[in-house]
Design a protein around this motif. Structure first.
Motif, PDB file in Angstrom:
ATOM      1  N   ILE A 128      -4.932   0.318  -0.134  1.00 44.27           N
ATOM      2  CA  ILE A 128      -3.547   0.782  -0.093  1.00 44.27           C
ATOM      3  C   ILE A 128      -3.509   2.304  -0.121  1.00 44.27           C
ATOM      4  O   ILE A 128      -2.710   2.941   0.582  1.00 44.27           O
ATOM      5  CB  ILE A 128      -2.742   0.199  -1.261  1.00 44.27           C
ATOM      6  N   ASN A 129      -4.383   2.918  -0.927  1.00 45.58           N
ATOM      7  CA  ASN A 129      -4.462   4.378  -0.955  1.00 45.58           C
ATOM      8  C   ASN A 129      -4.890   4.922   0.408  1.00 45.58           C
ATOM      9  O   ASN A 129      -4.355   5.941   0.877  1.00 45.58           O
ATOM     10  CB  ASN A 129      -5.455   4.832  -2.019  1.00 45.58           C
ATOM     11  N   ALA A 130      -5.861   4.261   1.038  1.00 39.22           N
ATOM     12  CA  ALA A 130      -6.315   4.707   2.347  1.00 39.22           C
ATOM     13  C   ALA A 130      -5.202   4.588   3.389  1.00 39.22           C
ATOM     14  O   ALA A 130      -4.989   5.498   4.209  1.00 39.22           O
ATOM     15  CB  ALA A 130      -7.542   3.894   2.770  1.00 39.22           C
ATOM     16  N   LEU A 131      -4.480   3.475   3.351  1.00 34.90           N
ATOM     17  CA  LEU A 131      -3.381   3.293   4.295  1.00 34.90           C
ATOM     18  C   LEU A 131      -2.273   4.306   4.051  1.00 34.90           C
ATOM     19  O   LEU A 131      -1.718   4.885   5.004  1.00 34.90           O
ATOM     20  CB  LEU A 131      -2.833   1.872   4.166  1.00 34.90           C
ATOM     21  N   ALA A 132      -1.959   4.560   2.798  1.00 35.99           N
ATOM     22  CA  ALA A 132      -0.930   5.542   2.474  1.00 35.99           C
ATOM     23  C   ALA A 132      -1.350   6.942   2.922  1.00 35.99           C
ATOM     24  O   ALA A 132      -0.509   7.732   3.385  1.00 35.99           O
ATOM     25  CB  ALA A 132      -0.648   5.533   0.979  1.00 35.99           C
ATOM     26  N   THR A 133      -2.619   7.255   2.801  1.00 33.02           N
ATOM     27  CA  THR A 133      -3.110   8.549   3.262  1.00 33.02           C
ATOM     28  C   THR A 133      -2.926   8.708   4.762  1.00 33.02           C
ATOM     29  O   THR A 133      -2.508   9.768   5.250  1.00 33.02           O
ATOM     30  CB  THR A 133      -4.587   8.712   2.890  1.00 33.02           C
ATOM     31  N   LEU A 134      -3.232   7.669   5.511  1.00 32.34           N
ATOM     32  CA  LEU A 134      -3.049   7.724   6.960  1.00 32.34           C
ATOM     33  C   LEU A 134      -1.577   7.898   7.315  1.00 32.34           C
ATOM     34  O   LEU A 134      -1.230   8.671   8.223  1.00 32.34           O
ATOM     35  CB  LEU A 134      -3.596   6.451   7.600  1.00 32.34           C
TER      36      LEU A 134
END
Length: 263
Positions: free
Chosen positions: A238-244
């Motif tokens: 979720i953190n990775a997706l939010a970063t993108l």
């Protein structure tokens, strides 16, 4: 004067820190090797690799982007028409009711909007057989319902400040009303149209409550997937997706800002 500005600068710095430090921490921990999002154990890109293989998240993100794009485009068209009707025709029968209906989505709770639209879609399906189930179509219609109100407010304020003498000069020179609107009015209100489009896109991409009411088992938006996963613990994916998403939004804002400065 400098001493008086220190309290204002302190409040401003605290406000920006309160807003952006959590986002910065989210981006930082998206590169964390540990599965625990609060314990740093080293730099890694494995959560981005796992995100690329998470079919549920990718399908939900693609569905949300498609809904947001269609919603923003239709909301800009309808909101611009509504703003033109209010600005160019100050007196027409039913204006007060029209303004009330246009402003209602701005102040009405999302729960009420979602429940009323759900009842409407169920009644329509039983009466005329459309829409056939709840999914992309129902979510898009629901988002357009409240997004066009925001677009109408933005475009209306721009139309009210626009210099009408430019349009009058063009018509005096023989231009037809449609030509004047396409070649003079639209370029002048283009920043408002772009702002309304971005606002409608963001509102649609961020919506959880209304989409939860009008979606079906086969249509799950990204906020719904994130909410269901967060209740069982925040995943580093979720953190990775939010970063993108933050990177894409930042790029879009920079492009829009540079375009508006050029104009």
């Amino acid at each position: 004067m400098g001493r008086r500005s220190w309290p204002l600068l302190s409040v401003l710095a605290f406000g920006y820190a309160f807003l952006y430090i959590p986002i910065a921490l989210l981006i930082l921990y998206s590169f964390n090797e540990s599965r625990l999002v609060t314990v740093w154990s080293g730099f890694s890109l494995k959560w981005y690799r796992e995100l690329l293989h998470n079919r549920q998240l990718l399908e939900a993100a693609w569905l949300s982007v498609r809904i947001a794009a269609v919603n923003a485009t239709v909301a800009v068209v309808l909101g611009t028409l509504a703003a033109n009707a209010l600005v160019r025709h100050p007196r027409f029968r039913g204006r007060t009711l029209f303004e009330l209906l246009l402003a209602a989505p701005l102040v009405m709770p999302d729960v009420i909007i979602g429940l009323s639209l759900l009842l409407l879609f169920v009644a329509m399906q039983q009466t005329i057989g459309w829409p056939g189930g709840r999914g992309f179509t129902t979510i898009t219609i629901a988002h357009i319902t409240f997004s066009l109100a925001y677009v109408a407010v933005v475009v209306r304020s721009r139309l009210m400040r626009m210099d009408r003498s430019l349009e009058e000069a063009a018509m005096d020179l023989g231009a037809r009303p449609l030509t004047v609107y396409l070649q003079i009015t639209l370029p002048l209100i283009a920043p408002a149209l772009l702002s309304g489009w971005l606002l409608a896109f963001t509102l649609s991409l961020d919506d959880l409550v209304i989409a939860s009411f009008v979606s079906g088992p086969g249509a799950t938006t990204l906020p719904m997937v994130i909410y269901s996963s967060v209740r069982m613990g925040v995943s580093p994916q979720i953190n990775a997706l939010a970063t993108l998403i933050v990177c894409l939004v930042a790029i879009a804002v920079l492009i829009a800002g540079s375009s508006m400065r050029r104009r």
